[in-house]
Design a protein around this motif. Structure first.
Motif, PDB file in Angstrom:
ATOM      1  N   TYR A 111       0.552  -5.463   5.961  1.00  0.00           N
ATOM      2  CA  TYR A 111       0.627  -4.843   4.641  1.00  0.00           C
ATOM      3  C   TYR A 111       1.977  -4.123   4.494  1.00  0.00           C
ATOM      4  CZ  TYR A 111      -4.356  -5.523   3.627  1.00  0.00           C
ATOM      5  OH  TYR A 111      -5.590  -6.063   3.362  1.00  0.00           O
ATOM      6  N   LEU A 150      -1.139  -0.202   9.331  1.00  0.00           N
ATOM      7  CA  LEU A 150      -1.226  -1.097   8.179  1.00  0.00           C
ATOM      8  C   LEU A 150      -0.102  -2.126   8.207  1.00  0.00           C
ATOM      9  CD1 LEU A 150      -2.101   1.506   5.405  1.00  0.00           C
ATOM     10  CD2 LEU A 150      -3.642  -0.177   6.426  1.00  0.00           C
ATOM     11  N   LEU A 187       0.958   5.300   0.392  1.00  0.00           N
ATOM     12  CA  LEU A 187       0.175   6.399   0.954  1.00  0.00           C
ATOM     13  C   LEU A 187       0.703   7.723   0.404  1.00  0.00           C
ATOM     14  CD1 LEU A 187       0.060   5.224   4.703  1.00  0.00           C
ATOM     15  CD2 LEU A 187      -1.508   4.630   2.842  1.00  0.00           C
ATOM     16  N   ALA A 243       0.287   4.372   8.732  1.00  0.00           N
ATOM     17  CA  ALA A 243       1.402   3.589   8.188  1.00  0.00           C
ATOM     18  C   ALA A 243       1.753   2.426   9.103  1.00  0.00           C
ATOM     19  CB  ALA A 243       2.612   4.481   7.956  1.00  0.00           C
ATOM     20  N   ILE A 245       0.852  -1.177   0.000  1.00  0.00           N
ATOM     21  CA  ILE A 245       0.000   0.000   0.000  1.00  0.00           C
ATOM     22  C   ILE A 245       0.892   1.233   0.000  1.00  0.00           C
ATOM     23  CG2 ILE A 245      -1.773   1.316   1.224  1.00  0.00           C
ATOM     24  CD1 ILE A 245      -2.833  -1.243   2.395  1.00  0.00           C
ATOM     25  N   THR A 295       3.990  -1.257   3.601  1.00  0.00           N
ATOM     26  CA  THR A 295       3.439   0.088   3.504  1.00  0.00           C
ATOM     27  C   THR A 295       4.530   1.105   3.195  1.00  0.00           C
ATOM     28  OG1 THR A 295       1.706  -0.506   5.100  1.00  0.00           O
ATOM     29  CG2 THR A 295       2.090   1.841   4.718  1.00  0.00           C
TER      30      THR A 295
END
Length: 287
Positions: A66, A61, A36, A58, A34, A68
């Protein structure tokens, strides 16, 4: 003890390189990264912690396994100085975002506000690199905007960067019931200057906005737009129209039991509940 490790690196070409902070989960249960992307006047620190020192998206996640990545756009924060910053264009941020995805592989892009355009354009030019887009009060593509003349009061002079005033920060960014008002000074100190050219592109001054040639190009990419009821610049109708344009999902936070949110849900009280909301949406898409 953290269930993730942090590293940092740069992507893109100097002087428009982009700083990236990577949160690597100790256990890679979720293989989809992911990314951001912050909005105007901000840096990636808005995803690290809240102004009153609560956990940011952050780390949350990463704890959910994940991989990140948070960034500072070129010319912003830890990415360093770029020449002629007032006329730096959106394309510089888009190029750096594509460079990041080419390095880490296909990822979910979470955009906020002004970076919405970065998400739409990246997906248009490199759809194979975008697994899904989550737009938090995202900027609309120029297709949905009128053309503004350079003599309009909505246009910005490009001989200097834009500076966010304390009054506007309170009016547009921190006005919600859920923003930690006692930490406003901490938040305000984190704001930085913004490119006037990007702001004019955002508002489609003289047709400078970034258009989508065919929204059908994004049809295979799951898209979700999320908006709070106390965001003065993103009324429900505006963001619902953006979601509809891309045939995506639209989540109006009061309708899912999360009222009182404004333009900065990643910093407001209840920020992790909103993270759970889009994580569940990702799960519903098999991500």
């Amino acid at each position: 003890m953290n269930s993730y490790t942090e590293t940092e690196f740069f992507v893109g070409a100097i002087p428009y390189q982009m700083y990236v902070q990577y949160y690597r989960p100790s256990q890679d249960k979720n293989s989809v990264p992911i990314v951001l992307l912050h909005g105007a006047f901000h840096t990636g620190t808005c995803f690290v912690k809240t102004p009153d020192n609560r956990q940011g998206w952050a780390a949350y996640l990463a704890e959910l396994s994940y991989p990140t990545y948070i960034v500072d756009w070129p010319g912003h924060g830890r990415s360093g100085f770029v020449p002629n910053f007032p006329v730096m264009s959106y394309q510089r941020v888009i190029n750096a975002t594509v460079a990041l995805l080419q390095q880490i592989g296909p990822a979910v892009i979470l955009t906020h506000s002004m970076s919405g355009i970065v998400g739409w354009q990246t997906a248009q030019t490199h759809p194979q690199l975008v697994k899904a887009i989550i737009g938090i009060a995202p900027s609309s593509p120029a297709n949905l905007l009128p053309v503004i003349t350079k003599n309009s009061s909505l246009a910005f002079p490009e001989d200097r960067p834009r500076i966010q005033s304390r009054e506007d920060a309170k009016k547009y960014f921190t006005n919600s019931d859920t923003f930690p008002q006692e930490a406003f000074e901490n938040y305000f100190c984190s704001l930085i200057a913004e490119s006037a050219r990007m702001s004019n592109e955002l508002r489609n001054v003289e047709g400078l906005g970034l258009y989508i040639s065919d929204p059908q190009i994004l049809s295979g990419i799951p898209i979700c737009v999320i908006t709070g009821d106390q965001d003065p610049r993103h009324p429900r109708e505006t963001d619902a129209k953006t979601a509809k344009y891309f045939r995506g999902d639209f989540i109006w936070l009061p309708e899912v039991g999360l009222p009182g949110h404004g333009h900065l849900p990643m910093l407001e009280h209840g920020n992790l509940a909103i993270a759970d909301l889009f994580i569940n949406w990702l799960h519903s898409k098999g991500l």
